[in-house]
Design a protein around this motif. Structure first.
Motif, mmCIF file in Angstrom:
data_model
loop_
_atom_site.group_PDB
_atom_site.id
_atom_site.type_symbol
_atom_site.label_atom_id
_atom_site.label_comp_id
_atom_site.label_asym_id
_atom_site.label_seq_id
_atom_site.Cartn_x
_atom_site.Cartn_y
_atom_site.Cartn_z
ATOM 1 N N HIS A 119 0.831 -1.200 0.000
ATOM 2 C CA HIS A 119 0.000 0.000 0.000
ATOM 3 C C HIS A 119 0.867 1.252 0.000
ATOM 4 O O HIS A 119 0.582 2.212 -0.708
ATOM 5 N N HIS B 265 -1.027 -2.741 -4.537
ATOM 6 C CA HIS B 265 -0.944 -1.282 -4.356
ATOM 7 C C HIS B 265 -2.118 -0.597 -5.058
ATOM 8 O O HIS B 265 -2.816 0.234 -4.467
ATOM 9 N N SER C 251 -5.468 -1.398 -3.225
ATOM 10 C CA SER C 251 -5.691 -0.653 -1.976
ATOM 11 C C SER C 251 -6.015 0.812 -2.265
ATOM 12 O O SER C 251 -6.884 1.402 -1.619
ATOM 13 N N ARG C 252 -5.366 1.393 -3.247
ATOM 14 C CA ARG C 252 -5.662 2.791 -3.621
ATOM 15 C C ARG C 252 -7.062 2.902 -4.208
ATOM 16 O O ARG C 252 -7.775 3.869 -3.961
ATOM 17 N N TRP D 159 -5.459 4.152 6.541
ATOM 18 C CA TRP D 159 -4.890 4.669 5.298
ATOM 19 C C TRP D 159 -5.601 5.942 4.865
ATOM 20 O O TRP D 159 -4.980 6.870 4.373
#
Length: 177
Positions: free
Chosen positions: A15, A45, A48-49, A89
């Motif tokens: 992440h 990555h 998660s974004r 996050w």
């Protein structure tokens, strides 16, 4: 994957930012080629974004992103990890956002020039506008206040007021008022 903790570590580390070192570590941990590990890290990555950007907050929303052929237990584990860590996050992303300075105070006065090296400037009223701006600097965690003073002639003040009036009208239309 050797364990749930190994999957969790790869998800959490990917992440932040995919890196070559992370790909190599992941390849070693999962016993897969480095190229495949790099693709996995990059995909996690992006996933998660995507979850953060689209504010996906239910298991169903995240599970829908996986292909049908994806391993069921692994899909559920990754979804659980993403749901567990997305609030943290999101908070981190918001605290690292760049923001524009905020207007904290406005003061003004009309000024009449009584002495000048130019006769044409004598007895011409101007408006002095003082703006106090607060700039929240996220890198230091401090706030700084700066003051800007602007001298405006009647013509430039009319131009600014006309422009601000148009901005107010557009904001009213957008807000539906």
């Amino acid at each position: 994957a050797p364990s749930k903790d190994a999957v969790r570590d790869v998800c959490l580390q990917s992440h932040r930012a995919p890196s070559r070192r992370l790909a190599e570590t992941t390849a070693s941990t999962l016993s897969i080629p480095t190229a495949q590990a790099a693709q996995l890290v990059q995909s996690l990555h992006i996933l998660s974004r995507h979850v953060l950007f689209h504010n996906l907050s239910s298991p169903e929303q995240i599970l829908a992103l996986f292909p049908d052929s994806f391993h069921s237990s692994l899909k559920n584990l990754i979804t659980k990890i993403l749901l567990e860590h997305s609030p943290t996050w999101r908070t981190e992303a918001l605290s690292n956002q760049i923001s524009l300075p905020q207007l904290k105070e406005l003061d003004w006065k009309v000024d009449m020039v009584t002495a000048s090296d130019s006769v044409s400037r004598m007895a011409v009223p101007t408006c002095l506008v003082q703006l106090k701006m607060e700039d929240s600097c996220t890198s230091t965690g401090s706030e700084s206040v700066s003051t800007v003073t602007v001298e405006l002639s009647r013509e430039s003040l009319d131009t600014i007021l006309d422009g601000l009036g148009r901005i107010r009208d557009q904001l009213s239309v957008v807000a539906g008022k």
